[in-house]
Design a protein around this motif. Sequence first.
Motif, PDB file in Angstrom:
ATOM      1  N   HIS A 180     -56.501  -9.957   3.474  1.00  0.00           N
ATOM      2  CA  HIS A 180     -56.447  -9.319   2.155  1.00  0.00           C
ATOM      3  C   HIS A 180     -55.010  -8.893   1.889  1.00  0.00           C
ATOM      4  O   HIS A 180     -54.334  -8.394   2.786  1.00  0.00           O
ATOM      5  CB  HIS A 180     -57.367  -8.093   2.134  1.00  0.00           C
ATOM      6  CG  HIS A 180     -57.390  -7.379   0.823  1.00  0.00           C
ATOM      7  ND1 HIS A 180     -58.193  -7.782  -0.229  1.00  0.00           N
ATOM      8  CD2 HIS A 180     -56.690  -6.311   0.370  1.00  0.00           C
ATOM      9  CE1 HIS A 180     -57.987  -6.977  -1.255  1.00  0.00           C
ATOM     10  NE2 HIS A 180     -57.078  -6.076  -0.923  1.00  0.00           N
ATOM     11  N   ILE A 232     -62.706  -2.844   1.055  1.00  0.00           N
ATOM     12  CA  ILE A 232     -62.608  -4.301   1.069  1.00  0.00           C
ATOM     13  C   ILE A 232     -63.806  -4.872   1.828  1.00  0.00           C
ATOM     14  O   ILE A 232     -64.104  -4.444   2.949  1.00  0.00           O
ATOM     15  CB  ILE A 232     -61.281  -4.727   1.751  1.00  0.00           C
ATOM     16  CG1 ILE A 232     -60.098  -4.068   1.017  1.00  0.00           C
ATOM     17  CG2 ILE A 232     -61.136  -6.243   1.776  1.00  0.00           C
ATOM     18  CD1 ILE A 232     -58.852  -3.950   1.859  1.00  0.00           C
ATOM     19  N   GLY A 235     -63.233 -10.223   2.251  1.00  0.00           N
ATOM     20  CA  GLY A 235     -61.852 -10.010   1.834  1.00  0.00           C
ATOM     21  C   GLY A 235     -61.656  -9.568   0.402  1.00  0.00           C
ATOM     22  O   GLY A 235     -60.525  -9.282   0.007  1.00  0.00           O
ATOM     23  N   HIS A 236     -62.718  -9.465  -0.392  1.00  0.00           N
ATOM     24  CA  HIS A 236     -62.490  -9.067  -1.784  1.00  0.00           C
ATOM     25  C   HIS A 236     -62.527  -7.546  -1.952  1.00  0.00           C
ATOM     26  O   HIS A 236     -63.241  -6.840  -1.232  1.00  0.00           O
ATOM     27  CB  HIS A 236     -63.459  -9.784  -2.740  1.00  0.00           C
ATOM     28  CG  HIS A 236     -64.816  -9.180  -2.858  1.00  0.00           C
ATOM     29  ND1 HIS A 236     -65.844  -9.487  -1.994  1.00  0.00           N
ATOM     30  CD2 HIS A 236     -65.338  -8.285  -3.745  1.00  0.00           C
ATOM     31  CE1 HIS A 236     -66.933  -8.818  -2.347  1.00  0.00           C
ATOM     32  NE2 HIS A 236     -66.652  -8.079  -3.400  1.00  0.00           N
TER      33      HIS A 236
END
Length: 296
Positions: free
Chosen positions: A217, A246, A250-251
């Motif tokens: 990230h 997060i 990874g978002h």
Amino acid sequence: MSFFEVMDPVFATYVLGNAPVKRLATGFDWTEGPVWFGDAGCLLFSDIPNNRIVRWNEEGVTTYRQPSNYANGHTRDRQGRLISCEHGTRRVTRTEWDGSITVIADSYQGKRLNSPNDVIVAPDDAIWFSDPHYGIMTDYEGSKAEQELPCTVYRVSPAGGIEAVITDMQAPNGLVFSPDGNRLYVADTGRMFSSDPQHIRVFDMVDGCPVNGRIFHVITSGCADGMRADSDGNLWSSAADGVHCIAPDGHLMGKILVPELVSNLCFGGHAKHRLFITATTSIYSVVLNRRGIQTP
Ligand code: MG
């Protein structure tokens, strides 16, 4: 004003609409290294430039240790002992039950460590710590000195042997294992130039070794420093504008907005649902609808 920014609707279920981000204490210079002691009902954290470790509880703050050798990150081991990174003495230590100090690591291959920054305990009781150069760059958070070793993540085995486990990051900083121990996340804060990495890397843990390191990230507000995981494997990372949540893929799910630059955080409280946040001159907390992985 809302205390939260929601990017993923799931994040809205993690926060409580009526629970504030509360400033617990202020007047420090650079707070870091929060660690929760549930058995003592207190939080310890570093006030690095003032060379002290501070204890907070519901009655207020007191000095726990001064001088602290410019201590930075802390954690607890599975026996509940305090493990500390010290810039001034360029070492990692353990505080024993009787108060005596045991040195865990201060050198590698005959050279002095730089300035251990943050530390975690692995499922096998090994102690992992990052060793960037920040504490020896100036006399503000330690003592200015020549760098003898590259910035590295080290592992100290329960038997005491030290090995360099991550050697290809510019300046490894905060680090945390996923709840199942299958992943290791490490923040890279670089040399603090805008062109430097502002990302968190993830490694797969295979036979106790971090492999397949890749960018997990990229932080979009400042850089990631200290991090913790919750019970579902979400990553809670420090950032310039607060704490970012997060997801394991990874978002960015959402943010807790904090009015000062955040350095680190930890879960605590009776249900591990209270997030304690060190942020520049202050410490903050917020109660979440989420349980964290308490250190270790
Ligand atoms: Mg740090």
